[in-house]
Design a protein around this motif. Structure first.
Motif, PDB file in Angstrom:
ATOM      1  N   ALA A  37      30.120  37.167  46.942  1.00 46.55           N
ATOM      2  CA  ALA A  37      30.342  35.726  46.855  1.00 46.55           C
ATOM      3  C   ALA A  37      31.445  35.395  45.848  1.00 46.55           C
ATOM      4  O   ALA A  37      31.501  35.963  44.757  1.00 46.55           O
ATOM      5  N   ASN A  38      32.348  34.504  46.264  1.00 43.80           N
ATOM      6  CA  ASN A  38      33.435  34.005  45.411  1.00 43.80           C
ATOM      7  C   ASN A  38      34.447  35.067  44.996  1.00 43.80           C
ATOM      8  O   ASN A  38      35.293  34.808  44.133  1.00 43.80           O
ATOM      9  N   ALA A  39      34.400  36.248  45.590  1.00 41.14           N
ATOM     10  CA  ALA A  39      35.425  37.250  45.314  1.00 41.14           C
ATOM     11  C   ALA A  39      36.732  36.843  45.990  1.00 41.14           C
ATOM     12  O   ALA A  39      36.735  36.140  47.002  1.00 41.14           O
ATOM     13  N   THR A  40      37.842  37.302  45.427  1.00 44.93           N
ATOM     14  CA  THR A  40      39.162  37.026  45.995  1.00 44.93           C
ATOM     15  C   THR A  40      39.849  38.344  46.321  1.00 44.93           C
ATOM     16  O   THR A  40      39.931  39.239  45.465  1.00 44.93           O
ATOM     17  N   ILE A  41      40.344  38.444  47.566  1.00 45.28           N
ATOM     18  CA  ILE A  41      41.080  39.625  48.000  1.00 45.28           C
ATOM     19  C   ILE A  41      42.537  39.226  48.143  1.00 45.28           C
ATOM     20  O   ILE A  41      42.913  38.503  49.076  1.00 45.28           O
ATOM     21  N   VAL A  42      43.377  39.662  47.197  1.00 49.38           N
ATOM     22  CA  VAL A  42      44.800  39.373  47.299  1.00 49.38           C
ATOM     23  C   VAL A  42      45.372  40.202  48.447  1.00 49.38           C
ATOM     24  O   VAL A  42      45.046  41.383  48.605  1.00 49.38           O
ATOM     25  N   CYS A  43      46.220  39.601  49.255  1.00 49.44           N
ATOM     26  CA  CYS A  43      46.649  40.203  50.523  1.00 49.44           C
ATOM     27  C   CYS A  43      47.424  41.505  50.331  1.00 49.44           C
ATOM     28  O   CYS A  43      47.928  41.819  49.261  1.00 49.44           O
ATOM     29  N   GLY A  80      32.693  37.424  42.522  1.00 53.29           N
ATOM     30  CA  GLY A  80      33.662  36.908  41.564  1.00 53.29           C
ATOM     31  C   GLY A  80      34.810  37.831  41.232  1.00 53.29           C
ATOM     32  O   GLY A  80      35.711  37.443  40.469  1.00 53.29           O
ATOM     33  N   ALA A  81      34.840  39.032  41.777  1.00 52.17           N
ATOM     34  CA  ALA A  81      35.923  39.971  41.473  1.00 52.17           C
ATOM     35  C   ALA A  81      37.234  39.511  42.107  1.00 52.17           C
ATOM     36  O   ALA A  81      37.245  38.790  43.112  1.00 52.17           O
ATOM     37  N   VAL A  82      38.351  39.934  41.533  1.00 49.49           N
ATOM     38  CA  VAL A  82      39.673  39.654  42.091  1.00 49.49           C
ATOM     39  C   VAL A  82      40.355  40.987  42.377  1.00 49.49           C
ATOM     40  O   VAL A  82      40.718  41.723  41.456  1.00 49.49           O
ATOM     41  N   VAL A  83      40.485  41.296  43.656  1.00 55.34           N
ATOM     42  CA  VAL A  83      41.017  42.596  44.081  1.00 55.34           C
ATOM     43  C   VAL A  83      42.521  42.482  44.296  1.00 55.34           C
ATOM     44  O   VAL A  83      42.992  41.671  45.103  1.00 55.34           O
ATOM     45  N   THR A  84      43.280  43.312  43.582  1.00 59.70           N
ATOM     46  CA  THR A  84      44.742  43.279  43.687  1.00 59.70           C
ATOM     47  C   THR A  84      45.325  44.586  44.212  1.00 59.70           C
ATOM     48  O   THR A  84      46.543  44.702  44.366  1.00 59.70           O
ATOM     49  N   GLY A  85      44.459  45.579  44.482  1.00 61.19           N
ATOM     50  CA  GLY A  85      44.927  46.866  45.001  1.00 61.19           C
ATOM     51  C   GLY A  85      43.907  47.471  45.941  1.00 61.19           C
ATOM     52  O   GLY A  85      42.802  46.939  46.126  1.00 61.19           O
ATOM     53  N   ASP A  86      44.257  48.590  46.547  1.00 58.30           N
ATOM     54  CA  ASP A  86      43.360  49.253  47.494  1.00 58.30           C
ATOM     55  C   ASP A  86      42.062  49.690  46.817  1.00 58.30           C
ATOM     56  O   ASP A  86      42.049  50.065  45.643  1.00 58.30           O
ATOM     57  N   VAL A  87      40.986  49.654  47.597  1.00 52.76           N
ATOM     58  CA  VAL A  87      39.665  50.080  47.116  1.00 52.76           C
ATOM     59  C   VAL A  87      39.213  51.265  47.970  1.00 52.76           C
ATOM     60  O   VAL A  87      39.072  51.130  49.182  1.00 52.76           O
ATOM     61  N   PRO A  88      38.983  52.439  47.387  1.00 52.53           N
ATOM     62  CA  PRO A  88      38.578  53.614  48.167  1.00 52.53           C
ATOM     63  C   PRO A  88      37.195  53.462  48.809  1.00 52.53           C
ATOM     64  O   PRO A  88      36.391  52.607  48.414  1.00 52.53           O
ATOM     65  N   ASP A  89      36.901  54.319  49.776  1.00 55.04           N
ATOM     66  CA  ASP A  89      35.589  54.350  50.420  1.00 55.04           C
ATOM     67  C   ASP A  89      34.477  54.505  49.375  1.00 55.04           C
ATOM     68  O   ASP A  89      34.639  55.223  48.382  1.00 55.04           O
ATOM     69  N   TYR A  90      33.347  53.851  49.622  1.00 55.81           N
ATOM     70  CA  TYR A  90      32.134  53.984  48.790  1.00 55.81           C
ATOM     71  C   TYR A  90      32.337  53.609  47.322  1.00 55.81           C
ATOM     72  O   TYR A  90      31.561  54.011  46.459  1.00 55.81           O
ATOM     73  N   THR A  91      33.360  52.830  47.042  1.00 54.64           N
ATOM     74  CA  THR A  91      33.643  52.443  45.663  1.00 54.64           C
ATOM     75  C   THR A  91      33.077  51.058  45.369  1.00 54.64           C
ATOM     76  O   THR A  91      33.201  50.145  46.172  1.00 54.64           O
ATOM     77  N   MET A  92      32.498  50.913  44.181  1.00 57.19           N
ATOM     78  CA  MET A  92      32.104  49.595  43.702  1.00 57.19           C
ATOM     79  C   MET A  92      33.130  49.121  42.694  1.00 57.19           C
ATOM     80  O   MET A  92      33.490  49.851  41.768  1.00 57.19           O
ATOM     81  N   VAL A  93      33.648  47.882  42.891  1.00 56.26           N
ATOM     82  CA  VAL A  93      34.612  47.316  41.952  1.00 56.26           C
ATOM     83  C   VAL A  93      34.087  45.981  41.440  1.00 56.26           C
ATOM     84  O   VAL A  93      33.423  45.228  42.155  1.00 56.26           O
ATOM     85  N   GLN A  94      34.400  45.691  40.172  1.00 55.55           N
ATOM     86  CA  GLN A  94      33.965  44.470  39.520  1.00 55.55           C
ATOM     87  C   GLN A  94      35.063  43.977  38.599  1.00 55.55           C
ATOM     88  O   GLN A  94      35.911  44.743  38.142  1.00 55.55           O
ATOM     89  N   GLY A  95      35.036  42.675  38.300  1.00 53.62           N
ATOM     90  CA  GLY A  95      35.883  42.122  37.263  1.00 53.62           C
ATOM     91  C   GLY A  95      37.174  41.496  37.742  1.00 53.62           C
ATOM     92  O   GLY A  95      37.464  41.425  38.932  1.00 53.62           O
ATOM     93  N   VAL A  96      37.968  41.033  36.760  1.00 56.99           N
ATOM     94  CA  VAL A  96      39.242  40.366  37.007  1.00 56.99           C
ATOM     95  C   VAL A  96      40.297  40.981  36.095  1.00 56.99           C
ATOM     96  O   VAL A  96      40.259  40.777  34.881  1.00 56.99           O
TER      97      VAL A  96
END
Length: 220
Positions: A113-119, A132-148
Motif C-alpha cells: 500500500a502507498n508504495a511508489t514504483i519509479v518507471c 510506503g517504499a519508493v523503488v528506484t531500481g530493479d528488485v531481484p526475485d524473492y527480495t524484500m525491499v523497504q524504505g525511501v
C-alpha cells in the motif's frame, strides 16, 4: 454474454480485452487497447491505460492507476493506492508520450500500500515491496525491499514470509509452506522444491495460520 463482471459504475472501452472470470468493481475505467487476463480482481477507482498488459489472477486494490508502458505478469498483488509511473522527468509543458518508459512487474510479486514504483524498473518474481517504499531500481526475485529509497532488507518466500534461518543443509525454510530456498549467488535466490513459473498445488494456495503466529515462531 460477457464472461467477466463489470460494476454498473465502471467503464470498459471498446477495444479493451478482459479475461474470463475477472471482476471490475466500482468507478473503474479500462481504456481501449488494455489487455486484462482471467480471474483478476480490480477494486474501486482503478484505471488501466490502453498500452498495459495484465496477466491472470492479478489483484489490484482500490485507487490504483496503471499507466501506459506497464506490464504485469500472473499472480501479482498491487496494494491500495500504490503508484506506477511512466516518465522519470515529467513536465506539463513537454510532451513525452513517445518516450514512456517500460516497467515490468514479474509473476507473484507484491507491491505494498502507498508504495511508489519509479518507471523503467523490473520487479522480480515473488519480490515484496513494503508499504510506503519508493523503488528506484530493479528488485531481484524473492527480495524484500523497504524504505525511501527502497533497499533490500532480506529474502522472502513465495508465501510472503521473511526467510531468516538456514538449516544444516544451508536451506532457508518457509515456516508456512515448508518449501526450501537456497541462495545460489549474490542477490540470487531460488526455490529448490518448485519451479518459479509452476503454479502452487491447491492445498498450498490457502493460508493456514495468521501472520502473528509466524512472528511468534521467530522468537522460539
Amino acid at each position: 454474454m460477457e464472461k467477466y463482471f463489470v460494476h454498473t459504475t465502471s467503464y470498459v472501452d471498446e477495444g479493451a480485452k478482459i479475461g474470463q472470470g475477472t471482476k471490475i468493481w466500482h468507478f473503474s475505467h479500462i481504456l481501449s487497447g488494455a489487455l486484462v487476463g482471467s480471474n483478476c480482481t480490480l477494486g474501486q477507482n482503478v484505471c488501466i491505460s490502453g498500452d498495459v498488459i495484465i496477466g491472470n489472477n492479478v489483484k489490484i486494490q482500490n485507487n490504483v492507476s496503471v499507466y501506459d508502458g506497464v506490464c504485469i505478469e500472473d499472480d501479482v498483488f498491487l496494494g491500495p493506492s500504490c503508484v506506477l509511473t511512466n516518465v522519470t522527468n515529467p513536465r506539463a509543458e513537454i510532451s513525452r508520450k513517445n518516450l514512456y518508459e517500460k516497467t515490468l512487474i514479474k509473476r507473484g510479486s507484491t507491491i505494498g500500500a502507498n508504495a511508489t514504483i519509479v518507471c523503467g524498473v523490473t520487479i522480480g518474481r515473488y519480490a515484496f515491496v513494503a508499504a510506503g517504499a519508493v523503488v528506484t531500481g530493479d528488485v531481484p526475485d524473492y527480495t524484500m525491499v523497504q524504505g525511501v529509497p527502497a533497499r533490500q532488507t532480506g529474502w522472502i518466500s513465495r508465501h510472503g514470509h521473511k526467510l531468516e534461518k538456514k538449516d544444516s543443509n544451508k536451506f532457508y525454510i518457509c515456516p508456512e509452506s515448508g518449501l526450501k530456498y537456497r541462495e545460489i549467488a549474490e542477490k540470487r535466490l531460488i526455490c529448490v522444491d518448485i519451479e518459479e513459473n509452476q503454479s502452487l498445488s491447491k492445498n498450498m494456495k490457502t493460508g493456514k495460520m495468521d501472520y502473528k503466529y509466524y512472528k511468534k515462531l521467530k522468537k522460539v
